[in-house]
Motif scaffolding. Structure first.
Motif, PDB file in Angstrom:
ATOM      1  N   ARG A  25       0.823  -1.223   0.000  1.00  0.00           N
ATOM      2  CA  ARG A  25       0.000   0.000   0.000  1.00  0.00           C
ATOM      3  C   ARG A  25       0.851   1.265   0.000  1.00  0.00           C
ATOM      4  NH1 ARG A  25      -2.810  -0.242   4.983  1.00  0.00           N
ATOM      5  NH2 ARG A  25      -3.406   1.891   4.515  1.00  0.00           N
ATOM      6  N   GLY A  26       2.153   1.138   0.264  1.00  0.00           N
ATOM      7  CA  GLY A  26       3.031   2.301   0.296  1.00  0.00           C
ATOM      8  C   GLY A  26       2.759   3.187   1.488  1.00  0.00           C
ATOM      9  N   VAL A  27       2.840   2.604   2.690  1.00  0.00           N
ATOM     10  CA  VAL A  27       2.559   3.354   3.914  1.00  0.00           C
ATOM     11  C   VAL A  27       3.679   3.133   4.926  1.00  0.00           C
ATOM     12  CG1 VAL A  27       0.972   3.645   5.870  1.00  0.00           C
ATOM     13  CG2 VAL A  27       0.059   3.164   3.606  1.00  0.00           C
ATOM     14  N   VAL A  28       4.121   4.234   5.534  1.00  0.00           N
ATOM     15  CA  VAL A  28       5.029   4.202   6.674  1.00  0.00           C
ATOM     16  C   VAL A  28       4.356   5.016   7.770  1.00  0.00           C
ATOM     17  CG1 VAL A  28       7.247   4.957   7.613  1.00  0.00           C
ATOM     18  CG2 VAL A  28       7.138   3.986   5.315  1.00  0.00           C
ATOM     19  N   GLU A  29       4.241   4.439   8.971  1.00  0.00           N
ATOM     20  CA  GLU A  29       3.622   5.135  10.099  1.00  0.00           C
ATOM     21  C   GLU A  29       4.509   4.996  11.331  1.00  0.00           C
ATOM     22  OE1 GLU A  29      -0.069   4.292  13.034  1.00  0.00           O
ATOM     23  OE2 GLU A  29      -0.597   4.448  10.908  1.00  0.00           O
ATOM     24  N   VAL A  30       4.766   6.127  11.981  1.00  0.00           N
ATOM     25  CA  VAL A  30       5.545   6.138  13.219  1.00  0.00           C
ATOM     26  C   VAL A  30       4.682   6.771  14.296  1.00  0.00           C
ATOM     27  CG1 VAL A  30       7.613   7.017  14.376  1.00  0.00           C
ATOM     28  CG2 VAL A  30       7.736   6.314  11.976  1.00  0.00           C
ATOM     29  N   SER A  31       4.597   6.087  15.438  1.00  0.00           N
ATOM     30  CA  SER A  31       3.793   6.614  16.540  1.00  0.00           C
ATOM     31  C   SER A  31       4.460   6.275  17.869  1.00  0.00           C
ATOM     32  CB  SER A  31       2.379   6.031  16.501  1.00  0.00           C
ATOM     33  OG  SER A  31       2.421   4.612  16.611  1.00  0.00           O
ATOM     34  N   GLY A  32       4.029   6.943  18.899  1.00  0.00           N
ATOM     35  CA  GLY A  32       4.547   6.700  20.235  1.00  0.00           C
ATOM     36  C   GLY A  32       3.802   7.564  21.234  1.00  0.00           C
ATOM     37  N   ALA A  33       3.935   7.245  22.505  1.00  0.00           N
ATOM     38  CA  ALA A  33       3.220   7.976  23.546  1.00  0.00           C
ATOM     39  C   ALA A  33       3.654   9.437  23.642  1.00  0.00           C
ATOM     40  CB  ALA A  33       3.418   7.279  24.895  1.00  0.00           C
ATOM     41  N   GLN A  34       4.912   9.726  23.288  1.00  0.00           N
ATOM     42  CA  GLN A  34       5.434  11.084  23.445  1.00  0.00           C
ATOM     43  C   GLN A  34       5.566  11.863  22.139  1.00  0.00           C
ATOM     44  OE1 GLN A  34       8.888  11.484  25.966  1.00  0.00           O
ATOM     45  NE2 GLN A  34       8.550   9.440  26.807  1.00  0.00           N
ATOM     46  N   VAL A  35       5.179  11.263  21.025  1.00  0.00           N
ATOM     47  CA  VAL A  35       5.358  11.911  19.719  1.00  0.00           C
ATOM     48  C   VAL A  35       4.044  11.923  18.943  1.00  0.00           C
ATOM     49  CG1 VAL A  35       7.791  11.198  19.597  1.00  0.00           C
ATOM     50  CG2 VAL A  35       6.032   9.799  18.489  1.00  0.00           C
ATOM     51  N   PRO A  36       3.890  12.902  18.031  1.00  0.00           N
ATOM     52  CA  PRO A  36       2.713  12.859  17.158  1.00  0.00           C
ATOM     53  C   PRO A  36       2.877  11.715  16.155  1.00  0.00           C
ATOM     54  CG  PRO A  36       4.177  14.618  16.469  1.00  0.00           C
ATOM     55  CD  PRO A  36       4.747  14.052  17.739  1.00  0.00           C
ATOM     56  N   THR A  37       1.777  11.160  15.716  1.00  0.00           N
ATOM     57  CA  THR A  37       1.836  10.113  14.706  1.00  0.00           C
ATOM     58  C   THR A  37       2.187  10.750  13.361  1.00  0.00           C
ATOM     59  OG1 THR A  37       0.245   8.737  15.874  1.00  0.00           O
ATOM     60  CG2 THR A  37       0.505   8.320  13.507  1.00  0.00           C
ATOM     61  N   VAL A  38       3.173  10.161  12.691  1.00  0.00           N
ATOM     62  CA  VAL A  38       3.590  10.621  11.364  1.00  0.00           C
ATOM     63  C   VAL A  38       3.275   9.512  10.373  1.00  0.00           C
ATOM     64  CG1 VAL A  38       5.574  11.214   9.923  1.00  0.00           C
ATOM     65  CG2 VAL A  38       5.367  12.187  12.205  1.00  0.00           C
ATOM     66  N   VAL A  39       2.603   9.873   9.285  1.00  0.00           N
ATOM     67  CA  VAL A  39       2.241   8.906   8.252  1.00  0.00           C
ATOM     68  C   VAL A  39       2.684   9.444   6.900  1.00  0.00           C
ATOM     69  CG1 VAL A  39       0.372   7.610   7.148  1.00  0.00           C
ATOM     70  CG2 VAL A  39       0.227   8.156   9.586  1.00  0.00           C
ATOM     71  N   ILE A  40       3.433   8.619   6.160  1.00  0.00           N
ATOM     72  CA  ILE A  40       3.802   8.919   4.783  1.00  0.00           C
ATOM     73  C   ILE A  40       3.115   7.866   3.920  1.00  0.00           C
ATOM     74  CG2 ILE A  40       5.665   9.159   3.100  1.00  0.00           C
ATOM     75  CD1 ILE A  40       7.552   9.761   5.462  1.00  0.00           C
ATOM     76  N   THR A  41       2.409   8.329   2.887  1.00  0.00           N
ATOM     77  CA  THR A  41       1.632   7.424   2.048  1.00  0.00           C
ATOM     78  C   THR A  41       1.912   7.687   0.573  1.00  0.00           C
ATOM     79  OG1 THR A  41      -0.144   7.513   3.692  1.00  0.00           O
ATOM     80  CG2 THR A  41      -0.703   6.594   1.552  1.00  0.00           C
ATOM     81  N   ARG A  42       2.069   6.611  -0.172  1.00  0.00           N
ATOM     82  CA  ARG A  42       2.192   6.689  -1.625  1.00  0.00           C
ATOM     83  C   ARG A  42       0.792   6.582  -2.224  1.00  0.00           C
ATOM     84  NH1 ARG A  42       4.451   1.990  -2.611  1.00  0.00           N
ATOM     85  NH2 ARG A  42       2.578   1.060  -3.459  1.00  0.00           N
ATOM     86  N   SER A  43       0.519   7.371  -3.227  1.00  0.00           N
ATOM     87  CA  SER A  43      -0.767   7.329  -3.909  1.00  0.00           C
ATOM     88  C   SER A  43      -0.989   5.946  -4.521  1.00  0.00           C
ATOM     89  CB  SER A  43      -0.784   8.395  -5.010  1.00  0.00           C
ATOM     90  OG  SER A  43      -1.891   8.208  -5.850  1.00  0.00           O
TER      91      SER A  43
END
Length: 174
Positions: A25-43
């Motif tokens: 699907r072309g998705v990278v997601e980084v999350s954690g209790a102390q950080v905002p969730t970051v999502v990079i997605t390929r169309s």
């Protein structure tokens, strides 16, 4: 990190972060209790570039969010020079640049200040991260953005000189 995977990393400043990838699907997601969730997605319509982990370096084929905010993501073309592998982005009024600084490592620069230097093993996805500033000089988004970019675009790149030298060695007598 291959196909669909979830990996946990223990960051020195922001504790445990979860990194989820879905190559198809072309998705990278980084999350954690102390950080905002970051999502990079390929169309979904984007042609797949198998040399780029997220599958594309074309800005129009990629989107990124940091928390609830949409980021402006601008990867370089990734061609002949190490500098062409840079990724620029603007998120929440901050300007970031993620750029290779050696064959194995990259740097995350926020508003002109070097803050984060990751190296990622392509085989098993292990990270070696060096924070280049004190904890008080970082923001939670820095960590999530740095890890997400490292996974989506990988760390490090050969210099033009190294590529030419490598090519000359391959072309030489066997």
């Amino acid at each position: 990190m291959p196909l669909i995977a979830t990996r946990t990393v223990d960051d020195a400043f922001y504790d445990e972060l979860s990194i989820r990838t879905d190559d198809a699907r072309g998705v990278v997601e980084v999350s954690g209790a102390q950080v905002p969730t970051v999502v990079i997605t390929r169309s979904p319509e984007a042609p797949l570039n198998r040399f780029v982990p997220i599958g594309s370096r074309e800005p129009g084929q990629l989107s990124m969010t940091v928390g609830e905010a949409v980021a402006d993501l601008r990867p370089g073309k990734g061609k002949w020079t190490r500098g062409s592998y840079r990724v620029d982005l603007t998120a929440a009024g901050k300007r970031y640049r993620f750029k290779p600084n050696s064959i194995a490592t990259s740097q995350l620069i926020r508003d002109g200040k070097k803050i984060f230097e990751p190296s990622m093993d392509d085989e098993d996805g292990d990270f070696l991260v060096q924070w280049l500033v004190n904890r008080d000089d970082t923001e939670p988004a820095d960590a999530a953005i740095g890890y997400a970019l490292a996974v989506a675009f990988r760390t490090g790149a050969m210099s033009l000189f190294s590529m030419l030298l490598s090519g000359a060695e391959m072309a030489g007598p066997g």
